[in-house]
Write a protein that holds these residues in place. Structure first.
Motif, short mmCIF file in Angstrom:
data_model
loop_
_atom_site.label_atom_id
_atom_site.label_comp_id
_atom_site.label_asym_id
_atom_site.label_seq_id
_atom_site.Cartn_x
_atom_site.Cartn_y
_atom_site.Cartn_z
N ASN A 22 26.17 10.56 34.88
CA ASN A 22 26.63 10.27 36.21
C ASN A 22 25.78 9.01 36.74
N ALA A 23 24.42 9.30 36.60
CA ALA A 23 23.48 8.23 36.77
C ALA A 23 23.60 6.85 36.34
N GLY A 24 24.30 6.86 35.12
CA GLY A 24 24.19 5.51 34.53
C GLY A 24 23.83 5.32 33.25
N ASP A 57 17.34 10.47 37.74
CA ASP A 57 18.52 10.04 38.40
C ASP A 57 18.15 9.03 39.43
N LYS A 58 17.08 9.13 40.24
CA LYS A 58 16.59 8.01 41.13
C LYS A 58 16.39 6.68 40.37
N LEU A 60 17.30 5.66 37.28
CA LEU A 60 18.30 4.93 36.81
C LEU A 60 19.29 4.21 37.91
N ARG A 61 19.55 5.06 39.00
CA ARG A 61 20.31 4.38 39.89
C ARG A 61 19.56 3.16 40.60
N GLY A 62 18.15 3.24 40.75
CA GLY A 62 17.43 2.16 41.66
C GLY A 62 17.27 1.04 40.56
N GLY A 63 17.37 1.03 39.41
CA GLY A 63 17.21 -0.04 38.31
C GLY A 63 15.86 -0.32 37.82
N GLY A 67 19.98 2.05 32.18
CA GLY A 67 20.79 3.24 31.56
C GLY A 67 21.59 2.64 30.22
N TYR A 265 11.81 1.37 43.34
CA TYR A 265 12.26 2.01 42.26
C TYR A 265 12.98 1.07 41.33
N SER A 266 12.91 0.00 41.64
CA SER A 266 13.94 -1.05 40.85
C SER A 266 13.20 -2.07 39.75
#
Lengths: 359, 359
Positions: A22-24, A57-58, A60-63, A67, A265-266
């Motif tokens: 779900n997080a990519g 999760d953080k 992956l979503r932040g870049g 993923g 987080y990117s």
């Protein structure tokens, strides 16, 4: 302990995998990360277990972490290769690297693989054990964020930089060492602080670099060896940095963007790892190795213990925990349980039989 | 200290070489042993320095060690080989093995060499540094006689099983770690006993396996990590045994004929070693490695020290001692000085200039 949820391994694994997808994370990355996290959670290394899914999760979503990486393997000589992780979840890159090391070792006797452009890979022992399960001696290491002082230092310099070794033992789980080169992990320092419990001697220093057992003033971890012999633990941490960062041209411990607690987080952290496999067939031979291992472990396990003590080989405790957890379920802390939408009590609505037996 | 003789390195080296030749060592074996002993004596590791010549004289004359060995090298794969020491002085076999590992690494990226049918090889760092001086990362280990308890054990099990790593650093001596996997060596325990000085915490246990700082009751060494974390040091000692003995089919720590103090000086001890070299050219490349090493060491050496402390990289202290000893002379204890027929005072009859400057 009472607030932890006991969860059947299969259910937990499925929920972690779903969360990562779900997080990519692509299927291969999610599968690798789940495998490493479940390794740690099953054997009781909860600091490196499924609780990390919230962090992944953080990132992956932040870049920060990619993923859908294009992980590439470049063989550089008969026994060496470089795996470019393309900023993947470190578990994915590290499993590819250990598989590569095992293949090289099968052909060339030993295989050494550096990983570049990777990220946090969880527990180093997850990869060392793969070599042992393939009949080889395995070694895995990484460097990590500065949280450990140098010998006679007053500020954090090295990470807890793990060294993990594994070796096959016929008819049982592998001999397995997965150790931080600090005496205790950062999480345990934080736990003692929050509980207000005195620290063991020689595990932490205060603001001025003076050893302390007062949890309120403990600020930085001490290397393995404590006050008098921390120069050994600090040097072993340096071995992890040499092999993982310097040899690979990746980030030094003190130069990392913080894993947690920063505001970025990117940006990828350009973390390196180092993995090694050694084939006993190219030394004394498999039969000689197994006979030696059996004689060694028999002697070790029958060595006389001190009053109230128990003598274990590296891994014995972990495999015992695993056997218990496969029956009783794996404890999951409340934040992670909420994130994974797990039932809040051992006999909760998910109703898996193994959870119920643990109630 | 006042009873030690300060001896010019050249004179000391010549006397040790003559003694080994007189005891039956061939030129190649004597040269190798002298090189390893002088490595240790020059950098201040006196426990593994020239004092061992008295012991080697005994085992060469007794027949345990073969002074005229036929050392053979068998390549087993692109990156691995086995050196059969033919019961040589371990230094001779280990230098051959490290040279072989370096050659393998040049071709295959990494080289791993097992040594069989060897004997005590002195300081492991002597071999790791050879790789560093050839521009590679070096690793050397051996197992040895049981003198260290297991975690929660009450009797000696592992040897002090050293782990030595070295790495090149441009414009200076190598980064060099040569550590026993116990907190202190056996010699230091014996020294504290003879002096009646309290032991540091966490370095020894008594007859019952209980930790003690009383030198009179200290019987067995504790692994690195002390009372609470000795499971890490014990496992690292196990790594030395895995690679040196089990992988090579050689003698386990607890199964050795005693190095000293037994009555058998004629039976070979079938000791194994393990040596490794890694070529940076097959990873990030030499330039990347050197730049990373320089950045790492600069950061380490400028890290803030605690009050009264000093921060050193592994090897810094040893190379400093070497620089001092090259000027002041190398201290030799009275028994060894008598054995080598060295002058009994710094300004004694041998009259070498470096000795005189040390007076």
């Amino acid at each position: 302990m009472s607030v932890q949820t006991l969860v059947a391994p299969d259910l937990l694994q499925a929920r972690v995998e779903t969360a990562l997808r779900n997080a990519g994370a692509c299927e291969a990355s999610a599968t690798a990360a789940v495998r490493a996290l479940m390794h740690a959670s099953r054997i009781g290394v909860d600091s490196h277990g499924v609780r990390l899914v919230v962090h992944y999760d953080k990132v992956l979503r932040g870049g920060r972490v990619n993923g859908t990486p294009n992980i590439t393997v470049r063989k550089t000589a008969a026994a060496t290769a470089i795996v470019d992780g393309d900023n993947a979840l470190g578990h994915h890159a590290a499993y590819v690297a250990m598989d590569t090391a095992i293949g090289l070792a099968r052909d060339s006797g030993i295989g050494a693989v550096g990983v570049i452009n990777s990220s946090h890979f969880g527990a180093a022992g997850a990869y060392a054990r793969v070599a042992a399960e393939a009949g080889m001696i395995g070694f895995a290491t990484t460097n990590s964020d500065s949280v450990v002082a140098l010998f006679q230092g007053r500020e954090a310099f090295h990470g807890t930089n793990p060294l993990a070794f594994a070796a096959p033992s016929v008819g049982e789980k592998p001999w397995l060492l997965d150790m931080a080169t600090s005496s205790i992990p950062l999480n345990r320092l934080l736990l003692y602080k929050s509980l207000g419990v005195q620290l063991p001697q020689g595990v932490a220093v205060d603001e001025a670099g003076a050893p302390t057992t007062d949890p309120a003033s403990g600020k930085t971890l001490l290397p393995l060896g404590g006050v008098d012999f921390a120069f050994k633990g600090a040097a072993l941490a340096g071995v992890a940095t040499l092999l993982s960062a310097i040899l690979q041209g990746m980030t030094l411990d003190h130069a990392f963007i913080p894993m947690v607690g920063g505001d970025d987080y990117s940006t990828p952290r350009q973390m390196g790892h180092f993995l090694l496999a050694i084939d006993p067939d190219r030394f004394g031979g498999r039969d000689v190795f197994h006979a030696g291992m059996a004689a060694y472990l028999a002697a070790l396990r029958s060595a006389p213990a001190q009053e109230g003590g128990e003598i274990l080989a590296p891994g014995d405790r972990e495999w015992r925990v695993e056997a218990e957890r496969l029956v009783a379920g794996i404890p999951v802390d409340p934040d992670t349980a909420a994130f994974l939408e797990l039932p809040r009590s051992p006999a909760g609505p998910a109703g898996h039989s193994k959870e119920n037996t643990a109630a």
